[in-house]
Write a protein that holds these residues in place. Structure first.
Motif, mmCIF file in Angstrom:
data_model
loop_
_atom_site.group_PDB
_atom_site.id
_atom_site.type_symbol
_atom_site.label_atom_id
_atom_site.label_comp_id
_atom_site.label_asym_id
_atom_site.label_seq_id
_atom_site.Cartn_x
_atom_site.Cartn_y
_atom_site.Cartn_z
ATOM 1 N N ALA A 59 -24.755 -0.459 -1.967
ATOM 2 C CA ALA A 59 -26.130 -0.629 -2.455
ATOM 3 C C ALA A 59 -26.387 0.377 -3.574
ATOM 4 O O ALA A 59 -26.508 1.569 -3.324
ATOM 5 N N VAL A 60 -26.444 -0.143 -4.803
ATOM 6 C CA VAL A 60 -26.713 0.720 -5.960
ATOM 7 C C VAL A 60 -27.907 0.162 -6.731
ATOM 8 O O VAL A 60 -28.146 -1.051 -6.716
ATOM 9 N N PRO A 61 -28.685 1.006 -7.388
ATOM 10 C CA PRO A 61 -29.808 0.496 -8.177
ATOM 11 C C PRO A 61 -29.322 -0.480 -9.246
ATOM 12 O O PRO A 61 -28.349 -0.214 -9.954
ATOM 13 N N ALA A 62 -29.985 -1.611 -9.338
ATOM 14 C CA ALA A 62 -29.668 -2.581 -10.384
ATOM 15 C C ALA A 62 -30.524 -2.286 -11.606
ATOM 16 O O ALA A 62 -31.660 -1.803 -11.491
ATOM 17 N N LEU A 63 -30.005 -2.579 -12.782
ATOM 18 C CA LEU A 63 -30.686 -2.277 -14.036
ATOM 19 C C LEU A 63 -31.517 -3.463 -14.534
ATOM 20 O O LEU A 63 -32.022 -3.449 -15.655
ATOM 21 N N ALA A 64 -31.643 -4.478 -13.677
ATOM 22 C CA ALA A 64 -32.484 -5.642 -13.949
ATOM 23 C C ALA A 64 -32.794 -6.284 -12.610
ATOM 24 O O ALA A 64 -32.074 -6.074 -11.628
ATOM 25 N N ARG A 65 -33.862 -7.064 -12.559
ATOM 26 C CA ARG A 65 -34.197 -7.742 -11.306
ATOM 27 C C ARG A 65 -33.050 -8.649 -10.866
ATOM 28 O O ARG A 65 -32.832 -8.823 -9.665
ATOM 29 N N GLU A 66 -32.385 -9.223 -11.818
ATOM 30 C CA GLU A 66 -31.231 -10.081 -11.516
ATOM 31 C C GLU A 66 -29.973 -9.444 -12.100
ATOM 32 O O GLU A 66 -29.143 -10.102 -12.720
ATOM 33 N N GLY A 67 -29.830 -8.155 -11.842
ATOM 34 C CA GLY A 67 -28.735 -7.379 -12.413
ATOM 35 C C GLY A 67 -27.494 -7.422 -11.550
ATOM 36 O O GLY A 67 -27.221 -6.508 -10.767
ATOM 37 N N TYR A 68 -26.705 -8.467 -11.703
ATOM 38 C CA TYR A 68 -25.540 -8.685 -10.846
ATOM 39 C C TYR A 68 -24.290 -7.938 -11.326
ATOM 40 O O TYR A 68 -23.235 -8.056 -10.715
ATOM 41 N N ALA A 69 -24.434 -7.178 -12.410
ATOM 42 C CA ALA A 69 -23.337 -6.340 -12.911
ATOM 43 C C ALA A 69 -23.951 -5.169 -13.660
ATOM 44 O O ALA A 69 -25.134 -5.210 -14.055
ATOM 45 N N TRP A 70 -23.177 -4.099 -13.854
ATOM 46 C CA TRP A 70 -23.677 -2.956 -14.606
ATOM 47 C C TRP A 70 -24.076 -3.353 -16.026
ATOM 48 O O TRP A 70 -24.942 -2.733 -16.641
ATOM 49 N N SER A 71 -23.421 -4.396 -16.543
ATOM 50 C CA SER A 71 -23.714 -4.829 -17.916
ATOM 51 C C SER A 71 -25.030 -5.595 -18.024
ATOM 52 O O SER A 71 -25.517 -5.829 -19.136
ATOM 53 N N ALA A 72 -25.599 -6.004 -16.889
ATOM 54 C CA ALA A 72 -26.858 -6.753 -16.904
ATOM 55 C C ALA A 72 -28.025 -5.771 -16.938
ATOM 56 O O ALA A 72 -28.380 -5.175 -15.919
ATOM 57 N N VAL A 73 -28.595 -5.581 -18.127
ATOM 58 C CA VAL A 73 -29.674 -4.619 -18.316
ATOM 59 C C VAL A 73 -30.847 -5.334 -18.993
ATOM 60 O O VAL A 73 -30.671 -6.004 -20.012
ATOM 61 N N ARG A 74 -32.032 -5.208 -18.397
ATOM 62 C CA ARG A 74 -33.252 -5.709 -19.024
ATOM 63 C C ARG A 74 -34.185 -4.515 -19.205
ATOM 64 O O ARG A 74 -34.782 -4.036 -18.229
ATOM 65 N N PRO A 75 -34.297 -4.010 -20.432
ATOM 66 C CA PRO A 75 -35.036 -2.762 -20.658
ATOM 67 C C PRO A 75 -36.459 -2.770 -20.108
ATOM 68 O O PRO A 75 -36.911 -1.769 -19.543
#
Length: 410
Positions: free
Chosen positions: A279-295
């Motif tokens: 369980a790690v913080p996601a960088l987007a609501r639908e952040g299924y990878a570290w590359s998925a970022v929604r500022p």
């Protein structure tokens, strides 16, 4: 029809449900069964149902052993597990009651394991206590100091369950609109009007918010302060290249300070074994990878005071989860506590999921299901695991509340 300013107001439906995950579909299904003839419409922003939390979990039908006696999670999971198994059997959906082991691998875990035994009994769940030698009766390759066997746990395809609910809704006359992302919610004395991103408007007497990862945003669109924010946590999975090492379901003893159950082993309906999640913080609501970022979404998470309070309070736990996310060796070491024979080569990356975790302003992780009622609106604000297991009872509770509001508005 409702009179507004001397004119008749046409309604497109009686109850409008936002979100076609398993909870939203269960609520709509319960409405059509409890009050046939009620006009129900479901709005889903994706092209199909169950593409997020419902379709990206381990498929476990939870027994309810982990949850505080008397809580919604405990009551609905115990009841929901039996109902889910029955629903799957009635509709020919693949499922199996496998039972599971919860294994203590360190001495300091033994008191927590014994506490789970007591909690299970208080929740009416049959539990068998095992010594180290007895673990091999169920899982020959698993090692531990002690364990408990929970017979009522199983597995199923929750995506298929959601598909069946959607099919049943269609047969009952309810409407599901896909590709319909909610952009505006206008709540008036006569009801609620929702405009979607493509400009369509739907008018309803009652709104039900089952938007999962976006439920707090929808609540704010409706003019409500939910008093929480969804903080997304990504759960990363691997598939086990040697599934013969595991017969069923194997879990560690969870830390009661967190709503996460730890890295576990789950034999699915396809015969494969899923390993995880962390369980790690996601960088987007639908952040299924570290590359998925929604500022914008990330900024919203960082602006919520509760996010920083979680980080300060639980930084050691979070650092361990982050380390296991970035290091396959560390993840493998966590698995080897339960399954000593596993190697890094045995773990193959699998699709991740994101947990929609409600967090209060003071940093409290909301532990129970949270359903909030405001004028003409029902908000489901915290429904992570075991919500799929408990979805049928949750749906009935939401439907009951919506029908009460509908009756009062008539």
């Amino acid at each position: 029809m409702a009179a507004v300013g001397g004119e008749a107001m046409p309604y497109d439906c009686d109850v409008l449900v936002i979100g076609a995950g398993i909870v939203g579909l269960s609520a709509a299904y319960a409405l059509t069964r409890a009050a046939p003839g009620t006009r129900v419409t479901v709005l889903e922003k994706e092209r199909a149902p169950a593409l997020h939390q419902t379709g990206r979990n381990s498929g476990v039908i939870h027994s309810g052993i982990y949850y505080r006696p008397g809580s919604l999670k405990a009551r609905y999971a115990v009841r929901g597990a039996a109902e889910m198994i029955k629903f799957c059997a009635e509709h020919g959906i693949a499922h199996e009651v496998t039972g599971k082991l919860i294994v203590a691998t360190e001495r300091e875990e033994l008191p927590r394991l014994h506490a789970l035994v007591q909690r299970g009994r208080e929740n009416g769940i049959p539990v068998r206590e095992l010594g180290a030698a007895q673990i091999a009766e169920y899982e020959p390759n698993v090692r531990g100091l002690a364990a408990i066997h929970v017979a009522t746990t199983g597995v199923c395809d929750f995506g298929a369950v959601a598909g069946q609910l959607a099919e049943s809704l269609g047969a009952s006359g309810a409407e599901i609109r896909y590709g319909a992302e909610v952009a505006v919610v206008d709540r008036r004395p006569w009801g609620v009007a929702v405009r979607t991103a493509d400009g369509a408007v739907v008018r309803a007497r009652v709104l039900v918010n089952c938007a999962g990862l976006h439920c707090d945003r929808v609540a704010r669109l409706a003019g409500d302060d939910p008093g929480m924010r969804i903080v997304p946590f990504r759960g990363e999975y691997f598939d086990l290249a040697r599934p013969e090492l595991v017969r069923g379901l194997v879990y560690p003893v969870p830390d009661p300070a967190f709503p996460f159950l730890g890295v576990h082993l789950t034999r699915g309906m396809d015969g494969g074994v899923h390993v995880g999640p962390n369980a790690v913080p996601a960088l987007a609501r639908e952040g299924y990878a570290w590359s998925a970022v929604r500022p914008r979404e990330l900024a919203g998470t960082l602006a919520w005071p509760g996010s920083w309070r979680i980080a300060r309070r639980h930084w050691r736990y979070g650092a361990g989860e982050l380390h296991r996310s970035l290091s396959k060796r560390a993840f493998t070491d966590a698995v080897r506590r339960l399954l000593p024979d596993v190697t890094e080569a045995d773990l193959r990356p699998a699709p991740a999921g994101v947990r929609a975790q409600a967090v209060l302003r003071d940093g409290t992780l909301v532990d129970d299901f949270l359903i909030q009622e405001t004028p003409r609106t029902i908000h489901v604000l915290n429904a992570p695991s075991p919500a799929a297991t408990a979805s049928l009872p949750i749906g009935r509770q939401v439907a009951r509340r919506a029908l009460e509001v509908l009756g009062a508005a008539a």
